[in-house]
Design a protein around this motif. Structure first.
Motif, mmCIF file in Angstrom:
data_model
loop_
_atom_site.group_PDB
_atom_site.id
_atom_site.type_symbol
_atom_site.label_atom_id
_atom_site.label_comp_id
_atom_site.label_asym_id
_atom_site.label_seq_id
_atom_site.Cartn_x
_atom_site.Cartn_y
_atom_site.Cartn_z
ATOM 1 N N TYR A 70 0.686 40.397 -18.564
ATOM 2 C CA TYR A 70 0.560 38.867 -19.050
ATOM 3 C C TYR A 70 0.440 38.379 -18.210
ATOM 4 O O TYR A 70 0.002 36.916 -18.134
ATOM 5 C CB TYR A 70 1.156 39.393 -20.232
ATOM 6 N N ALA A 71 1.857 38.200 -17.185
ATOM 7 C CA ALA A 71 1.031 36.866 -16.482
ATOM 8 C C ALA A 71 0.320 36.939 -14.814
ATOM 9 O O ALA A 71 -0.225 35.829 -14.986
ATOM 10 C CB ALA A 71 2.618 37.214 -15.374
ATOM 11 N N LEU A 87 -2.485 38.072 -16.159
ATOM 12 C CA LEU A 87 -3.186 37.629 -17.259
ATOM 13 C C LEU A 87 -3.580 35.043 -17.174
ATOM 14 O O LEU A 87 -4.333 34.569 -17.225
ATOM 15 C CB LEU A 87 -3.651 37.852 -18.492
ATOM 16 N N LEU A 88 -2.256 35.284 -17.069
ATOM 17 C CA LEU A 88 -1.847 33.368 -17.144
ATOM 18 C C LEU A 88 -2.487 33.596 -15.845
ATOM 19 O O LEU A 88 -2.904 31.998 -15.829
ATOM 20 C CB LEU A 88 -0.525 33.232 -16.793
ATOM 21 N N ILE A 89 -2.187 34.205 -14.080
ATOM 22 C CA ILE A 89 -2.634 33.992 -13.475
ATOM 23 C C ILE A 89 -3.972 33.273 -13.166
ATOM 24 O O ILE A 89 -5.261 32.141 -12.655
ATOM 25 C CB ILE A 89 -1.841 34.268 -11.947
ATOM 26 N N ALA A 90 -4.759 34.748 -13.670
ATOM 27 C CA ALA A 90 -5.949 34.472 -13.947
ATOM 28 C C ALA A 90 -6.177 33.034 -13.913
ATOM 29 O O ALA A 90 -8.153 32.358 -13.986
ATOM 30 C CB ALA A 90 -6.871 35.223 -14.107
ATOM 31 N N GLU A 91 -5.895 32.960 -15.562
ATOM 32 C CA GLU A 91 -6.594 31.608 -16.147
ATOM 33 C C GLU A 91 -6.273 30.924 -15.370
ATOM 34 O O GLU A 91 -7.202 29.953 -15.708
ATOM 35 C CB GLU A 91 -5.925 31.989 -18.152
ATOM 36 N N GLN A 137 -6.530 44.738 -13.207
ATOM 37 C CA GLN A 137 -7.530 46.063 -13.405
ATOM 38 C C GLN A 137 -5.549 47.194 -12.921
ATOM 39 O O GLN A 137 -5.993 48.432 -13.181
ATOM 40 C CB GLN A 137 -8.234 46.264 -12.535
ATOM 41 N N GLN A 138 -5.331 47.143 -11.982
ATOM 42 C CA GLN A 138 -4.493 47.890 -10.878
ATOM 43 C C GLN A 138 -2.749 48.349 -12.204
ATOM 44 O O GLN A 138 -2.872 49.069 -12.657
ATOM 45 C CB GLN A 138 -3.724 47.706 -9.838
ATOM 46 N N ARG A 139 -3.143 46.935 -12.687
ATOM 47 C CA ARG A 139 -1.594 47.374 -13.667
ATOM 48 C C ARG A 139 -2.230 47.974 -15.037
ATOM 49 O O ARG A 139 -1.296 48.723 -15.792
ATOM 50 C CB ARG A 139 -1.199 45.885 -13.905
ATOM 51 N N LEU A 140 -3.160 47.400 -15.308
ATOM 52 C CA LEU A 140 -3.691 48.153 -16.484
ATOM 53 C C LEU A 140 -3.523 50.053 -16.143
ATOM 54 O O LEU A 140 -2.943 50.975 -16.852
ATOM 55 C CB LEU A 140 -5.120 48.249 -16.975
ATOM 56 N N GLN A 141 -3.594 50.304 -15.003
ATOM 57 C CA GLN A 141 -3.462 52.023 -14.796
ATOM 58 C C GLN A 141 -2.207 52.120 -15.384
ATOM 59 O O GLN A 141 -1.636 53.453 -15.817
ATOM 60 C CB GLN A 141 -4.182 52.538 -13.417
ATOM 61 N N VAL A 142 -1.442 51.227 -14.800
ATOM 62 C CA VAL A 142 0.329 51.460 -14.414
ATOM 63 C C VAL A 142 0.865 51.979 -15.451
ATOM 64 O O VAL A 142 1.807 52.483 -16.033
ATOM 65 C CB VAL A 142 0.779 50.050 -13.660
ATOM 66 N N VAL A 143 -0.111 50.316 -16.339
ATOM 67 C CA VAL A 143 0.516 50.606 -17.896
ATOM 68 C C VAL A 143 0.787 51.747 -18.551
ATOM 69 O O VAL A 143 1.148 52.704 -19.645
ATOM 70 C CB VAL A 143 -0.306 49.643 -18.437
ATOM 71 N N GLN A 144 -1.481 52.247 -18.220
ATOM 72 C CA GLN A 144 -1.534 53.781 -19.045
ATOM 73 C C GLN A 144 -1.340 54.781 -18.771
ATOM 74 O O GLN A 144 -0.484 55.292 -19.502
ATOM 75 C CB GLN A 144 -2.883 54.229 -18.419
#
Length: 186
Positions: free
Chosen positions: A56-57, A59-63, A89-96
């Protein structure tokens, strides 16, 4: 006989006490295993929550990077946006990987990924649109020159013809031809 009966009661009492202690020890052992498993599950849940908070952080940085690029026209903000998207994208893999260990339903994860991808697509579309519009915009010096010309028109032409002269000058600007055609079609 009396000694034998007393001995049986004593042996029976010790056997019952030993059996109860074994039962309590077994129950205690099972509870310890359950607590350990629950602790591990809670630990994994906290790790997933931590990864989601970091996601989420990002995502906020991207926005924020997109906003900085669009409003401030700062290339560093665009780079910050691009770096944040790569980290997402990297974080999504870690979350998965973390979610896989906790047994959370894959449908929930796929829904999360879908929402994040939609959000990233919208951010990228706004950047693309902004870059396209930047190419079509005038430089500030040109805008000031045109404003001075329009102001001069107010002194040079009477009120009856002023509106037509302003429209003609606006139609000569980049993109003004389209505006002029749309205005005439109304």
């Amino acid at each position: 006989m009396k000694g034998s009966l007393e001995r049986k009661w004593i042996v029976g009492g010790f056997s019952l006490a030993l059996l109860l202690m074994t039962g309590v020890s077994l129950a205690s052992y099972r509870n310890t295993i359950a607590i350990t498993e629950n602790t591990n599950h809670v630990q994994q849940t906290y790790e997933v929550l931590n990864q989601l908070a970091t996601l989420y952080a990002e995502l906020l940085i991207a926005e924020s990077g997109r906003r900085g690029y669009v409003f401030l026209k700062n290339q560093q903000e665009l780079q910050r946006y691009q770096l944040a998207v790569a980290k997402i994208q990297q974080r999504l893999q870690v979350v998965q990987a973390e979610i896989h260990h906790t047994g959370i339903q894959p449908e929930q994860y796929q829904h999360l990924v879908s929402l994040i991808n939609q959000r990233l697509e919208l951010l990228q579309e706004s950047i693309d649109l902004h870059q396209k519009q930047l190419l079509e915009r005038l430089e500030p010096e040109q805008v000031m020159g045109i404003a001075e010309q329009l102001l001069k028109l107010t002194y040079d032409y009477p009120a009856k013809t002023l509106s037509g002269m302003i429209n003609e000058n606006l139609a000569r600007l980049p993109g003004g031809e389209n505006w002029w055609r749309e205005r005439q079609q109304r």
